[in-house]
Structures are given as structure tokens and as C-alpha cells.
Design a protein around this motif. Structure first.
Motif, short mmCIF file in Angstrom:
data_model
loop_
_atom_site.label_atom_id
_atom_site.label_comp_id
_atom_site.label_asym_id
_atom_site.label_seq_id
_atom_site.Cartn_x
_atom_site.Cartn_y
_atom_site.Cartn_z
N THR A 373 -17.54 79.20 18.69
CA THR A 373 -17.52 78.74 20.05
C THR A 373 -16.32 77.84 20.28
OG1 THR A 373 -18.69 76.76 19.21
CG2 THR A 373 -19.98 78.45 19.93
N SER A 374 -15.72 77.32 19.47
CA SER A 374 -14.36 76.40 19.72
C SER A 374 -13.06 76.73 19.17
CB SER A 374 -14.71 74.97 19.29
OG SER A 374 -13.56 74.20 19.36
N PRO A 375 -12.12 76.77 19.85
CA PRO A 375 -10.80 76.96 19.12
C PRO A 375 -10.25 76.25 18.13
CG PRO A 375 -10.43 76.19 21.36
CD PRO A 375 -11.96 76.40 21.17
N GLU A 376 -10.96 74.96 17.91
CA GLU A 376 -10.69 73.96 17.01
C GLU A 376 -9.36 73.57 16.82
OE1 GLU A 376 -12.78 72.22 15.34
OE2 GLU A 376 -14.30 73.01 16.59
N VAL A 377 -8.44 73.59 17.92
CA VAL A 377 -7.28 73.02 17.85
C VAL A 377 -6.83 72.06 18.25
CG1 VAL A 377 -6.31 75.71 18.28
CG2 VAL A 377 -6.79 74.51 20.17
N TYR A 391 -9.58 67.81 16.47
CA TYR A 391 -9.61 69.11 16.91
C TYR A 391 -10.62 69.41 18.04
CZ TYR A 391 -6.98 69.60 12.40
OH TYR A 391 -5.97 69.48 11.72
N GLY A 392 -10.64 70.67 18.42
CA GLY A 392 -11.78 71.08 19.18
C GLY A 392 -11.17 71.62 20.46
N ASN A 393 -11.22 70.90 21.53
CA ASN A 393 -10.24 71.16 22.91
C ASN A 393 -10.73 72.71 23.37
OD1 ASN A 393 -8.25 69.15 23.17
ND2 ASN A 393 -8.15 69.41 21.11
N VAL A 394 -11.88 72.89 23.40
CA VAL A 394 -12.85 73.85 24.33
C VAL A 394 -12.35 73.53 25.81
CG1 VAL A 394 -14.81 75.11 25.36
CG2 VAL A 394 -14.57 74.63 22.82
N GLY A 395 -11.64 74.65 26.44
CA GLY A 395 -11.49 74.56 27.99
C GLY A 395 -10.16 73.81 28.35
N THR A 396 -9.48 73.10 27.24
CA THR A 396 -8.25 72.28 27.63
C THR A 396 -7.04 73.25 27.92
OG1 THR A 396 -7.77 71.66 25.66
CG2 THR A 396 -9.39 70.24 26.56
N LEU A 403 -5.43 79.12 21.39
CA LEU A 403 -5.99 80.57 21.11
C LEU A 403 -4.94 81.62 20.99
CD1 LEU A 403 -8.57 80.67 23.80
CD2 LEU A 403 -9.17 80.62 21.18
N GLU A 404 -3.69 81.53 22.00
CA GLU A 404 -2.85 82.40 21.74
C GLU A 404 -1.79 82.29 20.59
OE1 GLU A 404 -0.53 83.23 25.44
OE2 GLU A 404 -2.11 82.27 26.46
N SER A 405 -1.53 81.15 20.30
CA SER A 405 -0.35 80.55 19.54
C SER A 405 -0.78 81.11 17.97
CB SER A 405 -0.10 79.27 19.27
OG SER A 405 0.49 78.62 20.46
#
Length: 867
Positions: A373-377, A391-396, A403-405
Motif C-alpha cells: 500500500t505504501s511507497p515506503e520512501v 519512511y512512508g509518504n503515501v500521496g506526498t 515511485l518513479e526513482s
């Protein structure tokens, strides 16, 4: 990217974790905010959350005519929609990188959903052009044109760009013609809005903090021009320029202090696209000037930039260390700029940055965990003492670029060019991967455990003439710490050209080119404070694991080897044990408290394997024996080292910072040092003859020994949470003076007390200015807990928005803990929503600072639904 296959290594860890997320994450969730805005069925899907959530229940998709005004408009989540653009880009890039059908299929689902929303919005007839596509109304754009501030609006063109970029990536990497149709319609809507504004008004818009952040609009419009040939898109791209920054760069002026980093970096990416299409060299030259203003003078060790998302003064790194350093979005864009600049200039400095930032900041910004569920970045990759990676940052914003990096890990590894002659391949980063070379009908495979180990092998499965250029890392260039072999034979004098080892030959299948790099551990000083240093092993930035939240002090002199590097023990996880601390690599994805920077303070003269009790006194001009000695490093031989020791000892005696007897002890200790791993012990006499030691100045007595003593109990965090007392101590006893935080020197007397804050205290014995030694200490005091503020805003009859904020101007807020039936921890303070229930809910809030002070529990009552 399609020509490069990623192989197992450090970088593949974070990529596989993100690929898993986008494989399983439901498309309907990223489309939910768009469908709701257009009045379509959300199919029961919840949006991702955080910034990417439904707006206020009373919010509508207002256009510029029916927007009721800030006094009447209830709004929330005004950046929503941007995350879907990043998710679409990630799907497209994942398909390009892996060829997996699931990514292409899901990308087409997202595109179809966006096309349906665009059509539904157009059918209302309420917007200025049928190409309008957003997850909120058009009103944010019209309010921006009326110069509305951040708060009333967020950054509408930023969101517009993320959606455009996702559509263009879907077209390029998955072949979606529908994506191009939607993007072209959006761009025509953009043109319709900006065409009615003159350039002066556009400049006022773009100068607005955050509200005027337009992301990479210029980049996407130029790309649309490339694909369609439509001139209006190229003209529109020129409207998304900040003249003040562009003009200053062309004039060689630095105007970056105080600017929002990621508000301006995407503009530089656009300028490089504009240069490629128009040939206007102004764009390229401006970006090169701006790059030099940022790297290295505004760049942290791991490649990040900015404090609190803003740039500070030029040449300021130590002075910019704060609580919110190095936004990951900014590094995402800096890597884009570095890739473009390297392609156009082949200047190795841009490849150096590609390695530093991609390996340390980007790879390290992804937690080493799996999530559905989360990018965990990371939003920020903090560099302050005792920092925690959140870490986390869903939606930011950084959740989206993150996600892209991590699916672009093969980007900017291999650079190829033919130019009508022999193919040339530049290997810029040592990422395990395989490159297809169509001109020669084969592949080049890079096998390595770099950065854990320094051995790199390139296997050639092709036939033909090829020029292979392998980057010599910055820390290895100009040294003998690397060697080159071709087909198993050592190259005695390898050619190093412009920072690359060059191998040009007619290759046959099975040929192997090997490069072996030593991975020295070394201290890298900051440009504005040489005593503030970072430890690095080869390309890896190292983070000290330690729970304290004050800057750690280390004494490196006794750990230095002949070349100035640091003796260490390599650890299995890529970290090291050195300087009495344990370090992990920045790329680990770990979660321990860490210290990116240390303060190097050698109070006693010591050499590797040979300590002394002689003080390393420092004169008022900052000169000290050890500072001067290691300024000569690296030493080519022990004899060269010994001669430098003698020369600096003579100088120290002559200025009264060492007595003759102390200098003799120093020379003897230097002779006994093991910094070059001697096969047998040396004698001072033997070393003296070898190095040509002459007599020391006779009968000279050194200045007194001075130190600053701090009396009080220091907490485990390294801070004093009760006010300490500070005294200057001189041995033998003599009059002394103290200075606090750069203030005037005053006679030392009764113990000194200081207010909350981090203080730089200096003490000196009275005497001639040239010989009076100076001692110093840094004292961190924080005796008060944070101040907490809780605000509750109604969201209709059934919900509330809760904003919990804490402020601590001294050590900084460490954690906010709020509790109802569940528990949530946060450092970055964003509003959250709560559904009201039949009964009242009690919200309990506490906060602690980094010094260890905690607030009492604050109780806030949330009303019952409908009350």
C-alpha cells in the motif's frame, strides 16, 4: 531504458520492492479522486490518502465563474491528482524496464480512466476548454492568475504537470495513443489559460511561493512538441520560465538564497529540453552556471540539497544542517539535470554526482521492507545529528517521485554514441546491468558487487571495434588506487582521459575488461567548516549509528593511514567500524538514528598505533600541529611523512604551541607509528637520519594547556536538559578569557551559565596573541519541552480535520504521539481526518523534543456526530 537490463545488486533491492507495490496496487484507488470530482462512480475505491485524498465534503468542482470565494469555499487536499500522475509514470517506466505485461495493462487502465474523467468534465460545459483534466475544479488556476497565496490554493500547475508527464510516459513506453490524445487536449487547455496573460503577469504568478510552483510544465510541453510537431506547445513552454533566475545565471549572479529548491529545479530540466529542440545555447549555459552554484556548495554528502526545502547562501553546507534537509523530489530532479548535462558535455563531474546522489540518497530513500500500500520512501533524507528516517509518504510529492526513482535504476548507467564512426560507450555508474549494443549485434554485461567491493568486470558478448570508457571515481582519480586489465592482462599505464579509463579495441565475444578499485575510507570536509566531516568508503556515504542528537565528536589523527585515509574494519552490510563508531551505508534503507556528519576534534597529538599525551594546541588563527600536518596528505612515503612531522613540530615550537620537550615526544611517537604497516619497529634515531631531522629550537616552554569544562548532567541525547555551568580551566593556573558564540572576550571568573540553545564557547590563557592557545567546546542546552497546538476543523456533520502541531525552536520536535483508539507517530505534521461517532472521542496528544523533554498529555474532546 529498454536497452538496459538491471541485474541483482544494491540498486535492484529497492526496485523490486517498488515493482511489487505497483503490481498489486489497485488502479481504482489512484482514479478515485478524479472520478469523484467528475461525479463518476468511484467503484467503492478509497483514494491513497494523505495529500491524495478527497477534498472537503462541501467542495465542488468549481470553475472560475462559480467559485464562491475563500470565505465561503470549504476545501482540502488541494494537490490531489498528482500522485496518480506519478503512479502512471511508474507503471510505464516499469513496463519499459521489465517488459512485464501487467504494467502495460494497468497503465492503459489508468489512461482509460483519465480519458473518461476528461470527457465527463467536458460534458458539463463548465470549464474553459474541453481538455481540462484535474481532480478538483478549475478555480485554483483562475485564483492563481489573481495571485492567490499558498494556503488558499496549493500549486495547480504542479499537479497538471504530473498528470501530463504520466500520460506522456504511457504513450512513450507502452504505446498508448489514447494517452497522447488526452495529453494533447490538456495542453490545449493550458495554452488557452496562459495565452491571455502577459509575461509580466506570468512572472508575478511564478514568483509566488508554492502557489506558483509549476513543476516540469515546460519539460512536458517541449516533449509534446517533439511528438506532435505542434509549434504552439514549444511556444507555451517558454511561458513557464522564471526570468529572474534565468537572467541572473546568464549574468553569473547567484540569486538562489531563499528560493524553494524543487520549485525551480524542474525549470532547469525544461531549459535543457528547450536547448535540445531550439539549439538556443542560452538555456544550456544558464543551467551549467546554476549547477555550479549548487554542486558542491549547496549539496550534502549524500547528494541532497536544501534545508526546509529552501536553498541557503552559496558555499554553505555545515551551516545549512537543520531538521528538514534534502527533499527527495529535489534530488530526483537534480539527477535528471545531471544526466542531461553529462550527455551534452561528457564532463565527468556530472557523472560523479549521478553516482553520489542515485546510490546514496535515492537508493537509500526506500526502506528495506515490502508493502502492498505504501511507497515506503523518504520525503526528506535528514542529515542532522541523530536523525530518523521517516519512511512512508503515501500521496506526498516525494512519495510520487519515489515511485518513479526506484524503477529508473538503469537510467544514467550506460551512455552510448556512434557519431558515424566507432561506437563509444561511457560507463558512468557501476550498477550491475546488461547493455544491448545494436550496432555490434551483442551485449556488454557489467558484473560487480560494487559498492560493497571494488572489483568491476565488463564482459563483451559482441564482435567489432568499440571504445569503452569506464569512469574513474572522483576519489580514485589521479591515484594509483585502481588498476585495469583487458582479457586478463594488466595494462601497465592505463590511459585516463577526462576522468575515464579508455579501452579502444576490436572486441571478440568473451573478452573481459576488469577494473579494480580500492575502497578507501576517508573524511570529506564541508566547504564552510572543515571540522564538520562525513565518512565515506569508496562511493558509499556512511552514517554513524548513535542515539545521541548532538553532533558526535571524533579524533581522527590516531586512525589515519599514510595516505590520509582512515583505518577501518569492513562490515558485511556494506558499513564499517571506524573511529570508535559503527557506520552503515546511506543506501541501506535502514531505520536507526544516524549521524551523516561528525565534528573532527583532535585535542591530543596521536599517530596510528602511537598515542601521546601532548596537547594539540590551537592558536588564535586556527593553526594546530595536526591540522597543518594532515594538510600535506597524502604522503607518498614514510620519509615524506616524517619530514612533514619535523617541519610542523619546529613551527609549533617556534610559536609556543609546543615545548621543546613535547616536540621531542611527538617526533618519537611519529617514528613509532604504524600508519604504513612497517615490517619492523623503527627508532627515532633511524627515522631522524632518514628524514634529515635537524635540531629543535632549544629551551622553549609551551603555552599553558587550556580547556573548557561543562559542569552538569548531560542526557543520553547529548543535550543538557538542566542548565549547566561552564568554566575555563588553565594549567598551570593563569588568567584566562572566554567568548561565547563569537562575542567579545571577557575575563573568566565565576562559572558561566548559558540560555537554551547550541553554544560555541572558547577559552584562552592571557598572553601574546600569537602564542595564546585557544580551547573550545560546543554546549547544547534545551530545558523546555515543545509547545503543542491542536486545531479541530469541522468537515460537515460527520467528520473533522485535526491539525496537531508542535514547535521547539531549540533541539527540534522529535515525535508527536496522538491517541484515540489507535496510535500514530509523526515528525512531519500534516492534517488528518477523523470520522465522528455517536459518542464523544477523547484525543490525547504528547510531544517530545530531540533533547528528551516531553510535554504533559493534552486532551482534546471531539464532539459526537451531528452535535
Amino acid at each position: 531504458m529498454q536497452l538496459v537490463e538491471l541485474l541483482p545488486g544494491v540498486e535492484s533491492r529497492s526496485r523490486e520492492q517498488v515493482l511489487h507495490l505497483v503490481r498489486v496496487y489497485p488502479v481504482d484507488r489512484v482514479l478515485a479522486v478524479f472520478r469523484a470530482n467528475a461525479g463518476l462512480d468511484t467503484l467503492g475505491a478509497e483514494p491513497p490518502g494523505a495529500w491524495e485524498d478527497h477534498g472537503h465534503p462541501a467542495e465542488r468542482a468549481w470553475n472560475e465563474a462559480d467559485y464562491p470565494g475563500v470565505e465561503s469555499a470549504s476545501t482540502a487536499n488541494l494537490l490531489r491528482g498528482h500522485y496518480a500522475g506519478h503512479f502512471l509514470s511508474t507503471l510505464a517506466l516499469s513496463h519499459a524496464a521489465t517488459g512485464e505485461e501487467v504494467f502495460r495493462s494497468k497503465a492503459h487502465e489508468v489512461v482509460a480512466g483519465l480519458a473518461e474523467v476528461q470527457a465527463a468534465l467536458a460534458a458539463t460545459g463548465g470549464f474553459s476548454h474541453p481538455g481540462f483534466l484535474a481532480a478538483y475544479g478549475e478555480w485554483q488556476f483562475s485564483r492563481l492568475e489573481e495571485l492567490a497565496p499558498y494556503g488558499e490554493i496549493w500549486a495547480p500547475y504542479y499537479t497538471c504537470h504530473k498528470i501530463l508527464a504520466g500520460l506522456l510516459d504511457a504513450h512513450e513506453h507502452t504505446g498508448s495513443e489514447q494517452a497522447l490524445d488526452v495529453a494533447v487536449a490538456m495542453a490545449h487547455w493550458v495554452i488557452g489559460r496562459i495565452a491571455r496573460l502577459d509575461r509580466a503577469h506570468l512572472q508575478r504568478m511564478w514568483s509566488l511561493y508554492i502557489a506558483g510552483e509549476f513543476g516540469g510544465m515546460g519539460e512536458s510541453l517541449v516533449k509534446l512538441h517533439r511528438v506532435t510537431g505542434e509549434a504552439s506547445f514549444l511556444d507555451a513552454a517558454a511561458a513557464f520560465e522564471v526570468d529572474r533566475v534565468l537572467d541572473a545565471a546568464l549574468e553569473g549572479r547567484d540569486v538562489l538564497d531563499g528560493l524553494h529548491a524543487n520549485q525551480h529545479l524542474p525549470m532547469l530540466v525544461a531549459h535543457l529540453e528547450q536547448y535540445e529542440v531550439t539549439g538556443d545555447v542560452r538555456y544550456l549555459e544558464a543551467v551549467r552556471v546554476l549547477w555550479d552554484q549548487l554542486v558542491p556548495g549547496r549539496t550534502f554528502a549524500h547528494g541532497g540539497t536544501g534545508e526546509g526545502e529552501l536553498w541557503g547562501p552559496p558555499g554553505t553546507v555545515a551551516g545549512s544542517i537543520g531538521r528538514r534537509n534534502a527533499e527527495s523530489c529535489a534530488t530526483y530532479n537534480m539527477l535528471k539535470i545531471a544526466r542531461y548535462l553529462f550527455e551534452h558535455t561528457l564532463d565527468v563531474k556530472y557523472a560523479d554526482h549521478l553516482e553520489r546522489a542515485a546510490l546514496n540518497h535515492i537508493t537509500g530513500s526506500r526502506a528495506d521492507v515490502d508493502s502492498d500500500t505504501s511507497p515506503e520512501v523518504l520525503y526528506m533524507f535528514p542529515v542532522d545529528p541523530g536523525a530518523l528516517r521517516e519512511y512512508g509518504n503515501v500521496g506526498t510529492c516525494c512519495g510520487g517521485t519515489g515511485l518513479e526513482s526506484h524503477v529508473k535504476q538503469t537510467e544514467a548507467v550506460w551512455f552510448t554514441s556512434a557519431g558515424g564512426g566507432t561506437p563509444v560507450v561511457h560507463l558512468a555508474r557501476y550498477v550491475p546491468s546488461r547493455l544491448t549494443v545494436p550496432e555490434l549485434g551483442g551485449t556488454l554485461t557489467l558484473s560487480t558487487r560494487y559498492p560493497r567491493e571494488g572489483a568491476v568486470a565488463v564482459r563483451c558478448d559482441l564482435d567489432g571495434e568499440l571504445e569503452l570508457r569506464l569512469r574513474i571515481p572522483e576519489w580514485a582519480r589521479g591515484t594509483s588506487s585502481w588498476r585495469l586489465r583487458v582479457c586478463g592482462a594488466d595494462v601497465a599505464e592505463p590511459a585516463e582521459q577526462d576522468g575515464f579509463a579508455v579501452v579502444r579495441r576490436t572486441f571478440a565475444r568473451g573478452d573481459v575488461v576488469d577494473v579494480d578499485f580500492a575502497l578507501p575510507v576517508r573524511l570529506e570536509p564541508t566547504p564552510d567548516d572543515p571540522a564538520v566531516v562525513n565518512l565515506q568508503r569508496g562511493p558509499s556515504v556512511l552514517l554513524a549509528r548513535d542515539d545521541r542528537t548532538t553532533m558526535l565528536e571524533v579524533a581522527p589523527a590516531g586512525h589515519r593511514l599514510l595516505d590520509g585515509t582512515i583505518d577501518h574494519v569492513a562490515l558485511p552490510d556494506g558499513g564499517v567500524s571506524a573511529l570508535g563508531l559503527t557506520f552503515e551505508p546511506a543506501w541501506s534503507g535502514g531505520s536507526a538514528r544516524h549521524h551523516t556528519y561528525l565534528r573532527a576534534v583532535d585535542t591530543v597529538i596521536a599517530f596510528h598505533g602511537s598515542p601521546t599525551s601532548v596537547p594539540n594546541r590551537r592558536g588564535q588563527d586556527g593553526w594546530s600541529f595536526l591540522g597543518a600536518l594532515w594538510g600535506h596528505a597524502p604522503f607518498a612515503s614514510f620519509t615524506e611523512f616524517a619530514r612533514a612531522v619535523h617541519a610542523e613540530a619546529v613551527r609549533a615550537v617556534s610559536t609556543g604551541l609546543l615545548s621543546t620537550a613535547e616536540a621531542g615526544d611527538v617526533l618519537a611517537a611519529a617514528a613509532a607509528s604504524t600508519l604504513d604497516s612497517p615490517p619492523a619497529p623503527r627508532t627515532s634515531a633511524g627515522v631522524g637520519a632518514l628524514a634529515g631531522w635537524g635540531p629543535l629550537p632549544a629551551a622553549v616552554v609551551a603555552a599553558p594547556a587550556v580547556r573548557v569544562r561543562v559542569l552538569g548532567e548531560r542526557s543520553p541525547s547529548g543535550w543538557y536538559t538542566t542548565t549547566p555551568s561552564i568554566v575555563a580551566q588553565v594549567e598551570p593556573d593563569a588568567a584566562s578569557e572566554v567568548s561565547v558564540d563569537g562575542g567579545a572576550w571577557t575575563p573568566a571568573g565565576a562559572p558561566l551559565e548559558v540560555a537554551d540553545g547550541v553554544h560555541h564557547v572558547r577559552a584562552r590563557a592571557l598572553g601574546p596573541a600569537s602564542t595564546a592557545p585557544v580551547a573550545e567546546a560546543r554546549v547544547a542546552v534545551d530545558t523546555r519541552p515543545p509547545a503543542v497546538d491542536v486545531r479541530v476543523r469541522p468537515l460537515g456533520a460527520t467528520g473533522v480535520q485535526v491539525t496537531v502541531e508542535a514547535q521547539d525552536e531549540t533541539s527540534g520536535v522529535d515525535r508527536i504521539h496522538w491517541r484515540t483508539p489507535e496510535t500514530f507517530w509523526a515528525v512531519y505534521q500534516e492534517p488528518f481526518t477523523r470520522q465522528l461517532r455517536e459518542d464523544e472521542q477523547v484525543l490525547e496528544v504528547t510531544a517530545s523534543d530531540r533533547a528528551g523533554n516531553a510535554t504533559p498529555t493534552h486532551r482534546v474532546v471531539l464532539p459526537a456526530a451531528g452535535s
